[in-house]
Each structure stands twice: as C-alpha cells, then as structure tokens.
Design a protein around this motif. Structure first.
Motif, short mmCIF file in Angstrom:
data_model
loop_
_atom_site.label_atom_id
_atom_site.label_comp_id
_atom_site.label_asym_id
_atom_site.label_seq_id
_atom_site.Cartn_x
_atom_site.Cartn_y
_atom_site.Cartn_z
N ALA A 127 -11.08 -58.49 0.62
CA ALA A 127 -9.84 -57.88 0.50
C ALA A 127 -8.79 -58.93 0.45
O ALA A 127 -9.04 -59.73 1.20
N GLU A 128 -7.64 -58.61 -0.15
CA GLU A 128 -6.28 -59.46 -0.01
C GLU A 128 -5.47 -58.46 1.11
O GLU A 128 -5.49 -57.33 0.70
N ARG A 129 -5.06 -59.15 2.13
CA ARG A 129 -4.13 -58.29 3.03
C ARG A 129 -2.74 -58.93 3.16
O ARG A 129 -2.51 -60.20 2.82
N SER A 130 -1.71 -58.32 3.53
CA SER A 130 -0.55 -59.00 3.94
C SER A 130 0.07 -58.10 5.15
O SER A 130 -0.48 -56.95 5.48
N GLY A 131 0.91 -58.80 5.81
CA GLY A 131 1.40 -58.33 7.21
C GLY A 131 2.65 -58.01 7.19
O GLY A 131 3.51 -58.32 6.03
N PRO A 132 3.49 -57.40 8.25
CA PRO A 132 4.80 -56.96 8.00
C PRO A 132 5.64 -58.19 8.21
O PRO A 132 6.81 -57.84 7.92
N GLY A 134 5.59 -60.64 6.00
CA GLY A 134 5.49 -61.54 4.71
C GLY A 134 4.26 -62.08 4.44
O GLY A 134 4.01 -62.98 3.54
N GLU A 135 3.25 -62.25 5.71
CA GLU A 135 2.20 -63.54 5.52
C GLU A 135 1.22 -62.66 4.76
O GLU A 135 0.89 -61.29 4.61
N HIS A 136 0.40 -63.32 4.22
CA HIS A 136 -0.71 -63.09 3.07
C HIS A 136 -2.04 -63.74 3.78
O HIS A 136 -1.94 -64.94 4.17
N TRP A 137 -3.06 -63.06 3.52
CA TRP A 137 -4.47 -63.83 3.82
C TRP A 137 -5.47 -62.98 2.83
O TRP A 137 -5.28 -61.93 2.37
#
Length: 151
Positions: A127-132, A134-137
């Motif tokens: 999966a692609e994820r993002s955090g609160p 603005g980070e993405h991984w």
C-alpha cells in the motif's frame, strides 16, 4: 547492562547486527542488497572466497547456503545476516525496516523509482500511505513476506 566497550564498535561507533530468518538466505540477501545499497560481506582475511573459508572450517557443502551476510560499503551501518530456518514466516512482523530512497533530495518520484527496483528484485507493494505531516511512504514486502517501508 553492557559495558561501554561492549556497546561500541570500531572508532567508538555503536554497532549491532540485524538478523533475518529465511528459507532462502542468498535470495533474500540479494533483495536487501538492492533495498539498502549494501554489498555481500567479503570473506575473512586470508581467504579469497567463502567456500575456501568454509573448507577450512569443515562446513559441509550441503550447509553452505544456510547463511548470507551483507555489509554497508561505507562501514557505518549494521551488518545484516540471513539465516536459514525450517519454518516459513507465519505472522506479521512486530518490527520492520524503514528504507530511505537514495539521494539527498528524495522526492516522491525518487521513492517510486526505488520501489520499482525493489519490485524487480522480488518485492511486492502492499500500500501507499501518508501521515498527518504530509509525509508519504510505500509499504512493501520482501520476497519472503517481511514488511518494509520505503520513504
């Protein structure tokens, strides 16, 4: 409690080894070499090959694929050891590795480029994820199902 000398490696840098249980240590090592930018650990001093070292240590040929090891070519990261175990992975990892995409100015295209290299090396995207903030991984699995995140 460890003494200071037990916690410090060469030049006072703290060292540790990161072991992975594996059904195919060599294949898993090839994937993680791509993921981390690591290289196969060279044989000990005085030996041209690991087979020569294994011969000197009396390791039978059938057991020589039981281990593989990678090292940071710059000498600053931990050694990564892959050891054959008889059972497959059965549950989600409680610990995973965060892998930074190479390059000082990592942008999303750089991250996706590294993900493509890891898929070509046998990994899979979960999966692609993002955090609160603005980070993405990208959450991935290596060829044996161990989780990692590429950021």
């Amino acid at each position: 409690m460890l003494s200071d000398s037990a916690r410090e490696g060469v030049d006072g840098v703290a060292t540790f080894q990161l072991p992975f249980d594996a059904t195919d240590p060599a294949a898993l090592a090839r994937f993680w070499a791509v993921a981390l930018g690591y290289v196969e650990q060279p044989p000990p001093p005085g030996f041209d090959t690991w087979d020569a070292f294994a011969d000197s240590a009396g390791v039978p040929p059938a057991r020589r694929g039981d281990y593989a090891a990678l090292v940071d070519p710059e000498g600053s990261g931990p050694r990564v050891l892959f050891q054959r175990v008889p059972e497959p992975r059965t549950a989600k990892n409680r610990v995973h590795v965060d892998v930074p995409a190479s390059g000082p100015d990592r942008d999303w295209a750089t991250v996706l480029g590294h993900v493509e290299r890891l898929v070509a090396a046998g990994g899979s995207v979960v999966a692609e994820r993002s955090g609160p903030f603005g980070e993405h991984w990208v959450v991935m699995q290596d060829p044996e199902g161990n989780e990692l995140c590429v950021q």
